[in-house]
Design a protein around this motif. Structure first.
Motif, PDB file in Angstrom:
ATOM      1  N   ILE A  58       0.852  -1.198   0.000  1.00 55.66           N
ATOM      2  CA  ILE A  58       0.000   0.000   0.000  1.00 55.66           C
ATOM      3  C   ILE A  58       0.887   1.248   0.000  1.00 55.66           C
ATOM      4  O   ILE A  58       0.669   2.170  -0.778  1.00 55.66           O
ATOM      5  N   SER A  59       1.903   1.255   0.864  1.00 56.24           N
ATOM      6  CA  SER A  59       2.700   2.485   0.939  1.00 56.24           C
ATOM      7  C   SER A  59       3.510   2.711  -0.330  1.00 56.24           C
ATOM      8  O   SER A  59       3.833   3.841  -0.663  1.00 56.24           O
ATOM      9  N   SER A  60       3.786   1.664  -1.074  1.00 58.25           N
ATOM     10  CA  SER A  60       4.401   1.846  -2.388  1.00 58.25           C
ATOM     11  C   SER A  60       3.588   2.842  -3.212  1.00 58.25           C
ATOM     12  O   SER A  60       4.129   3.684  -3.925  1.00 58.25           O
ATOM     13  N   ARG A  61       2.273   2.748  -3.069  1.00 61.62           N
ATOM     14  CA  ARG A  61       1.358   3.590  -3.867  1.00 61.62           C
ATOM     15  C   ARG A  61       1.320   5.034  -3.382  1.00 61.62           C
ATOM     16  O   ARG A  61       0.574   5.841  -3.939  1.00 61.62           O
ATOM     17  N   VAL A  62       2.080   5.362  -2.375  1.00 65.82           N
ATOM     18  CA  VAL A  62       2.231   6.763  -1.992  1.00 65.82           C
ATOM     19  C   VAL A  62       2.793   7.541  -3.176  1.00 65.82           C
ATOM     20  O   VAL A  62       2.426   8.677  -3.433  1.00 65.82           O
ATOM     21  N   PRO A  67       8.528   4.581  -5.705  1.00 64.39           N
ATOM     22  CA  PRO A  67       7.829   3.504  -4.986  1.00 64.39           C
ATOM     23  C   PRO A  67       8.804   2.503  -4.373  1.00 64.39           C
ATOM     24  O   PRO A  67       8.472   1.825  -3.407  1.00 64.39           O
ATOM     25  N   ILE A  68      10.005   2.445  -4.945  1.00 65.55           N
ATOM     26  CA  ILE A  68      11.008   1.511  -4.440  1.00 65.55           C
ATOM     27  C   ILE A  68      11.328   1.864  -2.982  1.00 65.55           C
ATOM     28  O   ILE A  68      11.394   0.994  -2.114  1.00 65.55           O
ATOM     29  N   ALA A  69      11.517   3.166  -2.742  1.00 68.28           N
ATOM     30  CA  ALA A  69      11.860   3.613  -1.396  1.00 68.28           C
ATOM     31  C   ALA A  69      10.775   3.220  -0.408  1.00 68.28           C
ATOM     32  O   ALA A  69      11.063   2.680   0.662  1.00 68.28           O
ATOM     33  N   HIS A  70       9.530   3.475  -0.766  1.00 75.61           N
ATOM     34  CA  HIS A  70       8.454   3.195   0.191  1.00 75.61           C
ATOM     35  C   HIS A  70       8.239   1.696   0.362  1.00 75.61           C
ATOM     36  O   HIS A  70       7.911   1.232   1.449  1.00 75.61           O
TER      37      HIS A  70
END
Ligand code: FAD
Ligand code: SF4
Lengths: 455, 291
Positions: A58-62, A67-70
């Motif tokens: 889910i946090s990737s979708r921030v 997205p790699i970082a999240h």
């Protein structure tokens, strides 16, 4: 008498922000507030009660740029909480993925920032969409670097945008020898391009640094020598990858972090008293409009050792490589200097990688609610995720993302610059505002003191 | 009808010239031979095939990158093998640039749909280098096949050497030489329900499609359909991979293929239409029309 001018929205960065600036009679910023007006999505709140496997996805979708970082910070915060050590080959794949994303991200930022800059020795600004040389080849090189970055990310991470391969405990899939060879070949192809490109960018930036003025909306705006300087510190957890609470010598310390509320930090209500309809493109906010940064800001204000800090490429080089340039151009130069290292790190990791090695930990604990954190060095700086996992479920989750750290720092760095160059200063941070927009604010005792609820 | 066999450039009866392949192939070994040739020539760098799974005759799709691996996947498994599930991964952790895939007509449809409407299929569409379709009248869940073989035919799954549907019968051959046949009517209730709305028999959307119907035992009927398929098939023939006969010189030939294709399509078309009035003033969804 000072006047208030507002640029809203700002452009050529990710997300939605504005600049509210008090300026003197010469148009020099006395105090500037750079605020996120991106709607809060409340990732941290909705993570509660969900599984530790789901939350990093889910946090990737921030954010779709980093997205790699999240994903990695999210996964590693979970692993930090449950105290799970991942196999070496999984770590190597994550490192490859991390560097690949940094490459693509920095290259993308070049496209956003070049239009502020001049072709060296001319008074012609660079339009990256121009079909004319020499800009055309530069744009093609940028796209090639991005393609290489995204392809390597896709192979090591499963997907370039929202990587599917990382999981709590390691990676879902090992890469085959063919895949490793393909990534290595791409890195070898990319390295000379990156060096050439870095040199080009640095020449362009130095040229800007040596100029006396920049044209904005038909006017010649003087460029101060200390453009974007500030007195805040730098924060970086690792030169390339990340640090977590599982490290022997962690590169970040949760004890040193506090948050203040936007209304302790930003200006209260002001009325716009200066407007410039010629500011490209569409002018600034009309006179008579009201702005209220305290109320409008959609981010908390995180502090490290009680102060705002700068994070990002310059912070990494300052912390780990004795880099001593400051300000906007210092930030931009540092960013370009990271290009070759991305490729060197990818190649080294691939050389060490064993395609038949295991990539998932044998045992994945389910957690007892201990605090774990991971500080991933995202393209834009230190991205800290903190989590508590119990019985496989997330009980607490917090994101301290690079642009959130940078908001107050950049606001301070605006002081002393002509307001027309405020966006140039802001772009030095490569803002990613969807990333920055988070909702929980804690005080010195780590108590939650404010929550902006999802409207 | 006239469209039941899809578009094609040529149709022949063929079989592989490689005796090793033929030992365990279902029919003329077209699929295994064509992939093996394409792999050796660098036309593909791997192929998604239905290999052996955890239980006898339960297929497990995987990415074969050697001829040995292709050989392990020979023969028809009459139950569902989700071959398409590997297509994205082939271009990711496997690092393939030129992917081969074999599948039933519905799987060829999935491949083409993914190429034209790549929903969550980033960078996959241009990496599909050879899609081989196999004819398909219907398929079964694993449990169905197990029940047919063990309960109806009275053969243990371990001892099966080959299964075949042909000449109106379901055939089970054992390793020890016995043959059991079941009338197809016994098998109907075990079919996968989703197959009853399927309007494609001979893998119309493949580069090359192949099946047993129309050709003698040990031979296959082959449709060469696309420019890509034609190119690869032509080279494979020139390389001596296949023996071929003109389809009009073999028995039963295209007439039977057409007849079966028409039967499948008209039967299933009726099922599709019946869905429109399935409930009282309510329909079931029809995937062939806009919602
Ligand atoms: C469910 C099903 C129904 C069929 N119905 C008919 C029919 O009605 N009429 C007809 O003429 N032919 C039918 N066939 C095709 C036929 O049985 C042979 O697969 C085809 O002739 C290829 O034989 P070959 O000797 O060229 O292939 P081989 O060289 O033996 O290779 C067979 C290939 O098929 C693949 N395969 C096996 N099982 C499956 C599966 N379940 N799903 C996807 N791929 C699979 C394997 O990976 C292998 O690569 C059917 C096949 C299946 C799977
Ligand atoms: S009958 Fe149609 S839907 Fe069923 S397996 Fe065969 S091709 Fe697929």
């Amino acid at each position: 008498m000072s006047k208030v001018v507002e640029i809203s929205p700002t452009t050529r960065h990710e997300g939605h922000t504005k600049l509210v600036m008090k300026v003197n009679d010469e148009g020099i910023i006395e105090r500037g507030d750079w605020v996120s007006i991106t709607p809060v999505r409340g990732i941290e709140k909705l993570a509660l009660g969900k599984t530790m496997d789901q939350v990093p996805k889910i946090s990737s979708r921030v954010c779709g740029i980093c997205p790699i970082a999240h994903t990695l910070a999210g996964v590693e915060a979970m692993e930090g909480s449950i105290r799970c050590e991942i196999p070496r080959d999984a770590k190597l794949l994550r490192i490859v993925l991390q560097c690949a994303n940094r490459l693509h991200s920095h290259a993308l930022h070049n496209i956003l920032t070049l239009p502020d800059m001049y072709l060296p020795g001319t008074d012609t600004k660079i339009n990256p969409f121009s079909p004319e040389e020499p800009v055309r080849s530069v744009a093609k090189r940028i796209q090639k670097l991005r393609e290489i970055g995204q392809t390597i990310g896709e192979i090591s991470g499963g997907e370039a945008i929202h990587p599917s391969n990382p999981r709590v405990g390691g990676m879902f899939k090992a890469c085959t020898p063919r895949a490793v060879q393909k990534m290595y070949d791409l890195a070898k192809e990319g390295l000379p391009l990156a060096i050439e490109h870095m040199e080009f960018m640095i020449a362009v930036l130095r040229n800007y640094q040596n100029r006396d003025w920049s044209e904005v909306g038909g006017k010649q705006i003087p460029i101060p020598k200390d453009l974007g300087y500030h007195d805040q510190g730098c924060m970086a957890a690792h030169p390339m990858y990340a640090s977590t609470n599982l490290d022997e010598n962690p590169g970040w310390d949760p004890e040193r972090w506090t948050d203040v509320r936007p209304w302790d930090w930003y200006m209260g209500e002001v009325e716009i008293s200066l407007a410039d309809p010629s500011y490209p493109i569409g002018g600034t906010t009309p006179v008579g409009s009201k702005a209220n940064p305290q109320m409008e800001a959609c981010t908390g204000v995180p502090l490290y050792d009680g102060c705002p800090v700068e994070v990002g490429p310059r912070a990494r080089l300052v912390t780990f490589k004795n880099f001593d340039e400051k300000g906007t151009i210092g930030q931009q130069i540092a960013r370009q200097m990271e290009y070759p290292d991305c490729f060197y790190t990818i190649m080294k990791a691939l050389e060490e990688y064993n395609p038949s090695g295991k990539v998932v930990a044998d045992y994945i604990p389910q957690g007892d609610g201990s605090l774990g954190w991971a500080a991933n060095e995202a393209p834009r700086g230190c991205d800290v995720h903190l989590a508590k996992v119990k019985d496989g479920r997330v009980q607490y989750y917090e994101l301290l993302v690079p642009t959130t750290w940078n908001f107050p720092t950049c606001s301070r760095a605006l002081t002393g610059a002509p307001w027309q160059l405020a966006e140039v200063i802001m772009r030095g941070y490569d803002p990613c505002v969807s990333c920055a927009t988070h909702m929980i604010v804690v005080d010195d005792d780590k108590r939650i003191v404010a929550q902006k609820l999802i409207q | 009808m006239g469209t039941e066999l899809g578009k094609y450039k040529s149709c022949v009866s063929a079989r592989s010239t490689n005796k090793e392949i033929l030992k365990r192939s279902q029919d003329g070994g077209i699929v295994t031979q064509l992939f093996a040739y394409a792999l050796e020539e660098g036309i593909i760098d791997g192929a998604i095939v239905a290999g052996p799974g955890d239980e006898p005759y339960r297929p497990r799709p995987f990415i074969a990158t050697t001829v040995d691996e292709l050989m392990s996947a020979r023969g028809t498994k009459y139950n569902i093998s989700p071959n398409v599930s590997w297509i994205k991964e082939a271009t990711r952790s496997y690092g393939l640039d030129k992917v081969g895939i074999v599948g039933t007509p519905c799987q060829m449809q999935a491949v083409r749909k993914g190429q034209l409407y790549p929903f969550g299929w980033r960078d996959v569409d241009d990496k599909i280098a050879l899609a081989i379709g196999i004819f398909c009248m219907e398929n079964f869940p694993y449990q169905s096949i197990k029940q047919l073989v063990e309960d109806h035919a009275g053969v243990s799954m371990q001892s099966v050497k080959k299964m075949d549907i042909g000449k109106g019968k379901f055939w089970v051959y054992t390793e020890r030489g016995a043959t059991v046949q079941l009338p197809l009517k016994v098998t109907h209730k075990y079919e996968q329900p989703g197959c009853h709305v399927c309007l494609d028999y001979v893998a119309n959307l493949a580069d090359v499609s192949t099946g047993s119907v129309g050709s003698p035992d040990g031979w296959s009927t082959v449709f060469v359909r696309t420019k890509n398929g034609d190119d690869i098939w032509g080279k494979a023939i020139a390389a001596g991979c296949f023996e071929t006969k003109p389809i009009d010189q073999v028995k039963p030939g295209l007439e039977l293929v057409s007849k079966l294709a028409n039967e499948k399509i008209s039967k299933n078309q009726k099922t599709v239409e019946a869905r429109a009035t399935f409930g009282v003033n309510k329909a079931l969804r029809n995937p062939y029309i806009k919602p």
